[in-house]
Design a protein around this motif. Structure first.
Motif, PDB file in Angstrom:
ATOM      1  N   PHE A 191       2.344   1.729  -6.809  1.00  0.00           N
ATOM      2  CA  PHE A 191       1.907   0.381  -6.521  1.00  0.00           C
ATOM      3  C   PHE A 191       2.309  -0.287  -5.323  1.00  0.00           C
ATOM      4  O   PHE A 191       3.213   0.081  -4.726  1.00  0.00           O
ATOM      5  N   SER A 192       1.244  -0.922  -4.444  1.00  0.00           N
ATOM      6  CA  SER A 192       1.546  -1.840  -3.440  1.00  0.00           C
ATOM      7  C   SER A 192       1.251  -3.227  -3.438  1.00  0.00           C
ATOM      8  O   SER A 192       0.633  -3.501  -4.373  1.00  0.00           O
ATOM      9  N   PHE A 193       2.340  -3.924  -2.844  1.00  0.00           N
ATOM     10  CA  PHE A 193       2.413  -5.347  -2.786  1.00  0.00           C
ATOM     11  C   PHE A 193       2.405  -5.785  -1.344  1.00  0.00           C
ATOM     12  O   PHE A 193       2.907  -7.052  -1.051  1.00  0.00           O
ATOM     13  N   HIS A 194       1.909  -4.816  -0.529  1.00  0.00           N
ATOM     14  CA  HIS A 194       1.584  -5.265   0.836  1.00  0.00           C
ATOM     15  C   HIS A 194       0.781  -6.383   0.884  1.00  0.00           C
ATOM     16  O   HIS A 194      -0.007  -7.146   0.004  1.00  0.00           O
ATOM     17  N   GLU A 195       0.837  -7.271   2.069  1.00  0.00           N
ATOM     18  CA  GLU A 195       0.177  -8.596   2.218  1.00  0.00           C
ATOM     19  C   GLU A 195      -1.276  -8.592   2.188  1.00  0.00           C
ATOM     20  O   GLU A 195      -1.801  -9.599   2.004  1.00  0.00           O
ATOM     21  N   THR A 196      -1.907  -7.307   1.987  1.00  0.00           N
ATOM     22  CA  THR A 196      -3.531  -7.433   1.977  1.00  0.00           C
ATOM     23  C   THR A 196      -4.044  -7.073   0.570  1.00  0.00           C
ATOM     24  O   THR A 196      -4.883  -6.969   0.223  1.00  0.00           O
ATOM     25  N   LYS A 197      -2.794  -6.887  -0.496  1.00  0.00           N
ATOM     26  CA  LYS A 197      -3.099  -6.651  -1.808  1.00  0.00           C
ATOM     27  C   LYS A 197      -3.378  -8.171  -2.450  1.00  0.00           C
ATOM     28  O   LYS A 197      -3.030  -9.014  -2.229  1.00  0.00           O
ATOM     29  N   ASN A 198      -3.677  -7.810  -3.802  1.00  0.00           N
ATOM     30  CA  ASN A 198      -4.034  -9.055  -4.688  1.00  0.00           C
ATOM     31  C   ASN A 198      -2.818 -10.028  -5.007  1.00  0.00           C
ATOM     32  O   ASN A 198      -2.830 -11.031  -4.717  1.00  0.00           O
ATOM     33  N   ILE A 199      -1.596  -9.427  -5.166  1.00  0.00           N
ATOM     34  CA  ILE A 199      -0.505  -9.941  -5.319  1.00  0.00           C
ATOM     35  C   ILE A 199       0.687  -9.466  -4.327  1.00  0.00           C
ATOM     36  O   ILE A 199       0.556  -8.188  -4.249  1.00  0.00           O
ATOM     37  N   ILE A 200       1.393 -10.083  -3.766  1.00  0.00           N
ATOM     38  CA  ILE A 200       1.999  -9.465  -2.574  1.00  0.00           C
ATOM     39  C   ILE A 200       3.481  -9.970  -2.219  1.00  0.00           C
ATOM     40  O   ILE A 200       4.107 -10.686  -3.170  1.00  0.00           O
ATOM     41  N   SER A 201       4.145  -9.294  -1.628  1.00  0.00           N
ATOM     42  CA  SER A 201       5.613  -9.497  -1.401  1.00  0.00           C
ATOM     43  C   SER A 201       5.975  -9.137   0.362  1.00  0.00           C
ATOM     44  O   SER A 201       6.922  -8.864   0.675  1.00  0.00           O
ATOM     45  N   GLY A 202       4.854  -9.399   1.097  1.00  0.00           N
ATOM     46  CA  GLY A 202       4.930  -8.930   2.408  1.00  0.00           C
ATOM     47  C   GLY A 202       4.687  -7.307   2.454  1.00  0.00           C
ATOM     48  O   GLY A 202       3.689  -6.777   2.613  1.00  0.00           O
ATOM     49  N   GLU A 203       5.887  -6.765   2.466  1.00  0.00           N
ATOM     50  CA  GLU A 203       6.008  -5.505   1.867  1.00  0.00           C
ATOM     51  C   GLU A 203       6.486  -5.140   0.710  1.00  0.00           C
ATOM     52  O   GLU A 203       7.049  -6.058   0.200  1.00  0.00           O
ATOM     53  N   GLY A 204       6.222  -3.980   0.133  1.00  0.00           N
ATOM     54  CA  GLY A 204       6.892  -4.031  -1.441  1.00  0.00           C
ATOM     55  C   GLY A 204       6.100  -3.017  -2.121  1.00  0.00           C
ATOM     56  O   GLY A 204       4.488  -2.744  -1.841  1.00  0.00           O
ATOM     57  N   GLY A 205       6.499  -2.520  -3.047  1.00  0.00           N
ATOM     58  CA  GLY A 205       5.951  -1.603  -4.017  1.00  0.00           C
ATOM     59  C   GLY A 205       6.487  -1.401  -5.456  1.00  0.00           C
ATOM     60  O   GLY A 205       7.593  -1.903  -5.646  1.00  0.00           O
ATOM     61  N   MET A 206       5.988  -0.214  -6.268  1.00  0.00           N
ATOM     62  CA  MET A 206       6.610  -0.133  -7.403  1.00  0.00           C
ATOM     63  C   MET A 206       6.181   1.331  -7.879  1.00  0.00           C
ATOM     64  O   MET A 206       5.273   1.779  -7.763  1.00  0.00           O
ATOM     65  N   LEU A 207       7.206   1.888  -8.461  1.00  0.00           N
ATOM     66  CA  LEU A 207       7.116   3.287  -9.062  1.00  0.00           C
ATOM     67  C   LEU A 207       7.184   3.097 -10.581  1.00  0.00           C
ATOM     68  O   LEU A 207       7.859   2.336 -10.942  1.00  0.00           O
ATOM     69  N   VAL A 208       5.916   3.605 -11.348  1.00  0.00           N
ATOM     70  CA  VAL A 208       5.911   3.646 -12.535  1.00  0.00           C
ATOM     71  C   VAL A 208       6.260   4.988 -13.179  1.00  0.00           C
ATOM     72  O   VAL A 208       5.331   5.850 -12.476  1.00  0.00           O
ATOM     73  N   ILE A 209       7.110   5.104 -14.214  1.00  0.00           N
ATOM     74  CA  ILE A 209       7.417   6.535 -14.752  1.00  0.00           C
ATOM     75  C   ILE A 209       6.951   6.484 -16.033  1.00  0.00           C
ATOM     76  O   ILE A 209       7.551   5.574 -16.982  1.00  0.00           O
ATOM     77  N   ASN A 210       5.863   6.944 -16.403  1.00  0.00           N
ATOM     78  CA  ASN A 210       5.295   7.126 -17.827  1.00  0.00           C
ATOM     79  C   ASN A 210       5.685   8.305 -18.642  1.00  0.00           C
ATOM     80  O   ASN A 210       5.686   8.269 -19.589  1.00  0.00           O
TER      81      ASN A 210
END
Length: 377
Positions: free
Chosen positions: A180-199
């Motif tokens: 996932f991305s939390f770049h400033e153009t996304k729905n929720i943001i942190s400036g830059e930022g992301g997340m890995l999900v391990i299913n």
């Protein structure tokens, strides 16, 4: 002037950042990191979540976890951001580009089996605009050929897929891994930022080690080992608590943000429906199995010239829309390595897709002006 994007601030960001700084724990994997990760695991039934400094980092972690080696083949759409490909190219993989489908820019799952070889290791569906790919088909093919699936869910927070079994699942919870991305153009943001999900649980403990620069540092601080050291490859993937604190302020307002974004999306859709019927352009198409997280609103014109005419008309009113990806298989970096067939729809979207201004504070009057300008009224 109406810009394409404007980051939305809830008002809590600096409060939480100050709290993180005053706590004396700002290097990462502290209070706010854990709050964010727990939230996503609980709300969306994700596997283990690890915040990263970007979605790019999350994808690179996925490539390491799957043990991508030179000459392994990775199937993905050509119509995507360069990070989707770079994460695997950095490990030596050969990228096998697939075309998008005719209804939207998502990968055409009907083409996948024809692209699989003995060297294929991963399929990377990209949920463009937060609209789900056909995940049942993709997961069935992956199971049949013993492949991994890494969801590029950069744009897909709070979006869902309903499978043939009738179960509604969050995008990012279906593949073995997702990013996932939390770049400033996304729905929720942190400036830059992301997340890995391990299913897939087989990757959980190693993911944390890779996340912590190849060490078992996290296990040490939990008291699970009496010392920590270098036990695998890795890098500095985890973000600081400052980034996590900013994200937590956004998470608290997720429902409010989503409500407004969906209102904006609906206003665009209702206001431009008649022009779609008149054949001026096409509006976003949502498959029956997909929900809409209102990440973006785009138009698809019949030609590059028609798109350029619309861009010029909007810019004349100081409205700034943005087109999107250029097909990666035609990029200066990869074109001489690509030997597949023409990717007709990928190129079509490169030439004809236009994203309209979209952000929380876009006013109803702004939306009306944009719609009237597009209609040339």
């Amino acid at each position: 002037m109406i810009h394409f994007n404007k980051p939305y601030l809830t008002g809590k960001e600096t409060q939480y950042i100050t709290d993180a700084v005053v706590s004396g724990k700002i290097s990462g994997n502290g209070k706010y990191t854990q709050l964010c990760q727990y939230f996503f695991e609980q709300k969306y039934s994700f596997g283990k979540c690890l915040l990263t400094t970007s979605c790019t980092d999350a994808l690179e972690m996925a490539a390491i976890l799957i043990n991508i080696k030179p000459e392994d083949e990775v199937i993905m759409p050509s119509y995507t951001f360069v990070s989707t490909a770079n994460a695997f190219v950095l490990r030596g993989a050969k990228i096998v580009f697939a075309d998008s489908n005719s209804e939207n820019p998502n990968i055409d799952s009907n083409l996948l089996e024809s692209l699989i070889t003995l060297k294929t290791k991963v399929i990377v569906p990209v949920h463009y605009a937060g609209i789900a790919c056909d995940m049942d088909s993709i997961m069935e093919i992956a199971k049949k050929y013993n492949l991994f699936v890494v969801e590029d869910a950069a744009q897909a927070i709070d979006s869902f897929y309903t499978g043939k079994d009738g179960i509604k699942r969050a995008l990012g919870s279906i593949g073995h891994l997702s990013a996932f991305s939390f770049h400033e153009t996304k729905n929720i943001i942190s400036g830059e930022g992301g997340m890995l999900v391990i299913n897939d649980k087989q990757f959980a403990s190693r993911a944390e080690i890779i996340w912590e620069k190849g060490t078992n540092r996290s296990a040490f601080f939990r008291g699970e080992v009496d010392k920590y050291g270098w036990i695998d490859i890795g890098s500095s993937f985890l973000p600081s608590e400052v980034i996590a604190a900013f994200l937590w302020a956004q998470i608290e307002y997720l429902d409010k943000i989503q409500k407004r974004r969906k209102q904006i999306w609906s206003q665009y859709n209702e206001g431009l429906k008649k022009n779609e019927k008149d054949g001026d352009f096409k509006l976003p198409q949502l498959p029956d199995y997909a929900t809409n997280n209102a990440h973006m609103f785009y138009l698809i014109f019949e030609s590059l010239e028609k798109r350029n005419e619309c861009i010029a008309r909007l810019k004349n009113k100081e409205i700034y829309p943005v087109f999107h990806y250029l097909s990666l298989h035609k990029s200066p970096f990869y074109s001489n390595q690509y030997s597949g067939e023409d990717l007709i729809f990928s190129d079509l979207y490169s030439d004809t897709l236009l994203r309209l201004p979209f952000y929380y504070e876009l006013s109803d009057d702004d939306i009306k002006l944009i719609i009237h300008t597009i209609k040339n009224e």
